[in-house]
Motif scaffolding. Structure first.
Motif, PDB file in Angstrom:
ATOM      1  N   GLU A  49       0.838  -1.209   0.000  1.00  0.00           N
ATOM      2  CA  GLU A  49       0.000   0.000   0.000  1.00  0.00           C
ATOM      3  C   GLU A  49       0.867   1.250   0.000  1.00  0.00           C
ATOM      4  OE1 GLU A  49      -2.432  -0.507   3.471  1.00  0.00           O
ATOM      5  OE2 GLU A  49      -3.676  -2.051   2.524  1.00  0.00           O
ATOM      6  N   LYS A  50       1.928   1.255   0.794  1.00  0.00           N
ATOM      7  CA  LYS A  50       2.836   2.412   0.831  1.00  0.00           C
ATOM      8  C   LYS A  50       3.573   2.581  -0.492  1.00  0.00           C
ATOM      9  CE  LYS A  50       4.881   3.638   4.830  1.00  0.00           C
ATOM     10  NZ  LYS A  50       5.848   3.538   5.910  1.00  0.00           N
ATOM     11  N   LEU A  51       4.030   1.460  -1.051  1.00  0.00           N
ATOM     12  CA  LEU A  51       4.784   1.528  -2.298  1.00  0.00           C
ATOM     13  C   LEU A  51       3.925   2.037  -3.451  1.00  0.00           C
ATOM     14  CD1 LEU A  51       6.790  -1.797  -2.008  1.00  0.00           C
ATOM     15  CD2 LEU A  51       7.731   0.508  -1.936  1.00  0.00           C
ATOM     16  N   LYS A  52       2.661   1.674  -3.461  1.00  0.00           N
ATOM     17  CA  LYS A  52       1.774   2.123  -4.537  1.00  0.00           C
ATOM     18  C   LYS A  52       1.538   3.627  -4.495  1.00  0.00           C
ATOM     19  CE  LYS A  52      -0.702  -2.142  -5.454  1.00  0.00           C
ATOM     20  NZ  LYS A  52      -2.009  -2.838  -5.441  1.00  0.00           N
ATOM     21  N   LYS A  53       1.714   4.235  -3.334  1.00  0.00           N
ATOM     22  CA  LYS A  53       1.511   5.672  -3.197  1.00  0.00           C
ATOM     23  C   LYS A  53       2.723   6.490  -3.627  1.00  0.00           C
ATOM     24  CE  LYS A  53      -1.825   5.179   0.513  1.00  0.00           C
ATOM     25  NZ  LYS A  53      -2.111   5.381   1.940  1.00  0.00           N
ATOM     26  N   PRO A  55       5.570   8.153  -5.986  1.00  0.00           N
ATOM     27  CA  PRO A  55       5.515   8.659  -7.361  1.00  0.00           C
ATOM     28  C   PRO A  55       6.087   7.637  -8.337  1.00  0.00           C
ATOM     29  CG  PRO A  55       6.595  10.246  -5.901  1.00  0.00           C
ATOM     30  CD  PRO A  55       6.363   9.010  -5.112  1.00  0.00           C
ATOM     31  N   GLY A  56       5.374   7.400  -9.407  1.00  0.00           N
ATOM     32  CA  GLY A  56       5.849   6.488 -10.440  1.00  0.00           C
ATOM     33  C   GLY A  56       5.575   5.024 -10.153  1.00  0.00           C
ATOM     34  N   MET A  57       5.064   4.707  -9.000  1.00  0.00           N
ATOM     35  CA  MET A  57       4.857   3.303  -8.655  1.00  0.00           C
ATOM     36  C   MET A  57       3.619   2.704  -9.304  1.00  0.00           C
ATOM     37  SD  MET A  57       7.174   1.846  -6.983  1.00  0.00           S
ATOM     38  CE  MET A  57       8.514   2.800  -7.632  1.00  0.00           C
ATOM     39  N   LYS A  58       2.680   3.531  -9.749  1.00  0.00           N
ATOM     40  CA  LYS A  58       1.495   2.995 -10.407  1.00  0.00           C
ATOM     41  C   LYS A  58       1.887   2.293 -11.696  1.00  0.00           C
ATOM     42  CE  LYS A  58      -1.758   6.174  -8.399  1.00  0.00           C
ATOM     43  NZ  LYS A  58      -2.705   7.253  -8.608  1.00  0.00           N
ATOM     44  N   ARG A  59       2.858   2.845 -12.386  1.00  0.00           N
ATOM     45  CA  ARG A  59       3.316   2.236 -13.628  1.00  0.00           C
ATOM     46  C   ARG A  59       4.308   1.114 -13.353  1.00  0.00           C
ATOM     47  NH1 ARG A  59       4.337   7.568 -14.479  1.00  0.00           N
ATOM     48  NH2 ARG A  59       6.536   7.123 -14.492  1.00  0.00           N
ATOM     49  N   ASN A  60       5.061   1.238 -12.276  1.00  0.00           N
ATOM     50  CA  ASN A  60       6.154   0.307 -12.018  1.00  0.00           C
ATOM     51  C   ASN A  60       5.789  -0.620 -10.860  1.00  0.00           C
ATOM     52  OD1 ASN A  60       8.509  -0.999 -11.645  1.00  0.00           O
ATOM     53  ND2 ASN A  60       9.770   0.804 -11.395  1.00  0.00           N
ATOM     54  N   ARG A  61       5.328  -1.790 -11.168  1.00  0.00           N
ATOM     55  CA  ARG A  61       4.937  -2.755 -10.146  1.00  0.00           C
ATOM     56  C   ARG A  61       6.100  -3.638  -9.712  1.00  0.00           C
ATOM     57  NH1 ARG A  61      -1.032  -4.913 -11.365  1.00  0.00           N
ATOM     58  NH2 ARG A  61      -2.002  -2.891 -11.664  1.00  0.00           N
ATOM     59  N   ARG A  62       7.237  -3.463 -10.333  1.00  0.00           N
ATOM     60  CA  ARG A  62       8.361  -4.345 -10.021  1.00  0.00           C
ATOM     61  C   ARG A  62       8.780  -4.286  -8.557  1.00  0.00           C
ATOM     62  NH1 ARG A  62      12.716  -2.838 -14.353  1.00  0.00           N
ATOM     63  NH2 ARG A  62      11.888  -0.799 -13.856  1.00  0.00           N
ATOM     64  N   LEU A  63       8.719  -3.118  -7.960  1.00  0.00           N
ATOM     65  CA  LEU A  63       9.183  -2.974  -6.582  1.00  0.00           C
ATOM     66  C   LEU A  63       8.338  -3.791  -5.622  1.00  0.00           C
ATOM     67  CD1 LEU A  63      11.196  -1.785  -4.662  1.00  0.00           C
ATOM     68  CD2 LEU A  63       9.776   0.245  -4.488  1.00  0.00           C
ATOM     69  N   TYR A  64       7.022  -3.648  -5.694  1.00  0.00           N
ATOM     70  CA  TYR A  64       6.240  -4.418  -4.732  1.00  0.00           C
ATOM     71  C   TYR A  64       6.087  -5.878  -5.132  1.00  0.00           C
ATOM     72  CZ  TYR A  64       2.071  -2.995  -7.490  1.00  0.00           C
ATOM     73  OH  TYR A  64       1.157  -2.742  -8.463  1.00  0.00           O
ATOM     74  N   GLY A  98      25.662   5.818  -2.831  1.00  0.00           N
ATOM     75  CA  GLY A  98      25.493   7.117  -2.206  1.00  0.00           C
ATOM     76  C   GLY A  98      24.062   7.618  -2.129  1.00  0.00           C
ATOM     77  N   GLN A  99      23.131   6.909  -2.759  1.00  0.00           N
ATOM     78  CA  GLN A  99      21.735   7.328  -2.681  1.00  0.00           C
ATOM     79  C   GLN A  99      21.121   6.787  -1.386  1.00  0.00           C
ATOM     80  OE1 GLN A  99      19.916   5.795  -6.204  1.00  0.00           O
ATOM     81  NE2 GLN A  99      20.577   7.514  -7.464  1.00  0.00           N
ATOM     82  N   PRO A 100      20.308   7.584  -0.733  1.00  0.00           N
ATOM     83  CA  PRO A 100      19.688   7.107   0.503  1.00  0.00           C
ATOM     84  C   PRO A 100      18.632   6.042   0.215  1.00  0.00           C
ATOM     85  CG  PRO A 100      18.810   9.253  -0.080  1.00  0.00           C
ATOM     86  CD  PRO A 100      19.909   8.951  -1.059  1.00  0.00           C
ATOM     87  N   GLY A 101      18.465   5.130   1.155  1.00  0.00           N
ATOM     88  CA  GLY A 101      17.437   4.109   1.029  1.00  0.00           C
ATOM     89  C   GLY A 101      16.074   4.642   1.429  1.00  0.00           C
ATOM     90  N   ARG A 102      15.068   3.940   1.010  1.00  0.00           N
ATOM     91  CA  ARG A 102      13.696   4.375   1.312  1.00  0.00           C
ATOM     92  C   ARG A 102      13.225   3.888   2.674  1.00  0.00           C
ATOM     93  NH1 ARG A 102      10.686   3.526  -4.474  1.00  0.00           N
ATOM     94  NH2 ARG A 102      11.884   5.077  -5.582  1.00  0.00           N
ATOM     95  N   ASN A 103      13.757   2.799   3.188  1.00  0.00           N
ATOM     96  CA  ASN A 103      13.396   2.228   4.495  1.00  0.00           C
ATOM     97  C   ASN A 103      11.905   1.960   4.645  1.00  0.00           C
ATOM     98  OD1 ASN A 103      16.066   2.180   5.515  1.00  0.00           O
ATOM     99  ND2 ASN A 103      15.903   4.363   5.962  1.00  0.00           N
ATOM    100  N   ILE A 104      11.258   1.585   3.576  1.00  0.00           N
ATOM    101  CA  ILE A 104       9.818   1.359   3.621  1.00  0.00           C
ATOM    102  C   ILE A 104       9.481   0.117   4.435  1.00  0.00           C
ATOM    103  CG2 ILE A 104       7.813   0.751   2.218  1.00  0.00           C
ATOM    104  CD1 ILE A 104       8.925   2.708   0.129  1.00  0.00           C
ATOM    105  N   LEU A 105      10.247  -0.937   4.284  1.00  0.00           N
ATOM    106  CA  LEU A 105       9.994  -2.161   5.046  1.00  0.00           C
ATOM    107  C   LEU A 105      10.132  -1.906   6.541  1.00  0.00           C
ATOM    108  CD1 LEU A 105       9.495  -5.173   5.359  1.00  0.00           C
ATOM    109  CD2 LEU A 105      11.902  -5.559   4.833  1.00  0.00           C
TER     110      LEU A 105
END
Length: 149
Positions: A49-53, A55-64, A98-105
Motif C-alpha cells: 500500500e505504501k509503495l503504490k503511493k 511517485p511512479g509506482m502505479k506504472r512500475n509494479r516491479r518494486l512491490y 550514495g543514494q539514501p534508502g527508502r526504508n519502507i519495510l
C-alpha cells in the motif's frame, strides 16, 4: 509435520503416567509459524500500500512484486524483504552508490507493531484451547509471491 498422538501413556506399579509433551510442543511450534505467517501477510500488504503511493509506482509494479517472505520451519523464524539482486527491490530499500534508502519495510514494521502484537497474541493464546489451536494451524505451506496482491 503430522499431528503427534495426543498422549503417551506409561503404566508402572499400578500408576499410569500420561504425557502430552509431544502434542503441546507440536502445537506451540505450529501456532508460532501460523502467527508469523499472518504477521508477514500484514506487513507485506501494508508495505505494498505504501509503495503504490510513491511517485511512479502505479506504472512500475516491479518494486512491490519483488517483496516476499518465508516462514522457515527448521529455524522457526520469519524472513521478509525483497528478492536478492533486484535494483528495484533491495537496492531501492537500502540505497546504493550514495543514494539514501527508502526504508519502507522498516517503517512499515515499526508502524504496525501493535497489530503484530495482536496477531501474535491471538495465536499464542489459543494454546489453552486445543480445538481452537488446531483450527488456527494451517498445514499448507505458503510463500508470499504465490497469492494475489
Amino acid at each position: 509435520m503430522a499431528l503427534p498422538k495426543s498422549v503417551t501413556k506409561i503404566k508402572r506399579d499400578g500408576v499410569e503416567f500420561v504425557s502430552n509433551v509431544d502434542r503441546a510442543q507440536y502445537t506451540l511450534t505450529e501456532l508460532t509459524r501460523a502467527a508469523l505467517r499472518d504477521c508477514a501477510k500484514l506487513i507485506r500488504k501494508r508495505m505494498i500500500e505504501k509503495l503504490k503511493k510513491l511517485p511512479g509506482m502505479k506504472r512500475n509494479r516491479r518494486l512491490y512484486r519483488s517483496s516476499q517472505y518465508w516462514v522457515r520451519r527448521r529455524e522457526g523464524d520469519l524472513l521478509i524483504g525483497f528478492k536478492h539482486n533486484t535494483w528495484y527491490g533491495a537496492d531501492s530499500e537500502l540505497g546504493k552508490n550514495g543514494q539514501p534508502g527508502r526504508n519502507i519495510l522498516r517503517e512499515t514494521v515499526y508502524e504496525n507493531i501493535d497489530e503484530i502484537r495482536k496477531i501474535q497474541g491471538q495465536y499464542l493464546s489459543a494454546i489453552e484451547d486445543d480445538n481452537r489451536a488446531i483450527g488456527l494451524i494451517s498445514e499448507e505451506e505458503y510463500q508470499s509471491g504465490d497469492g494475489p496482491e
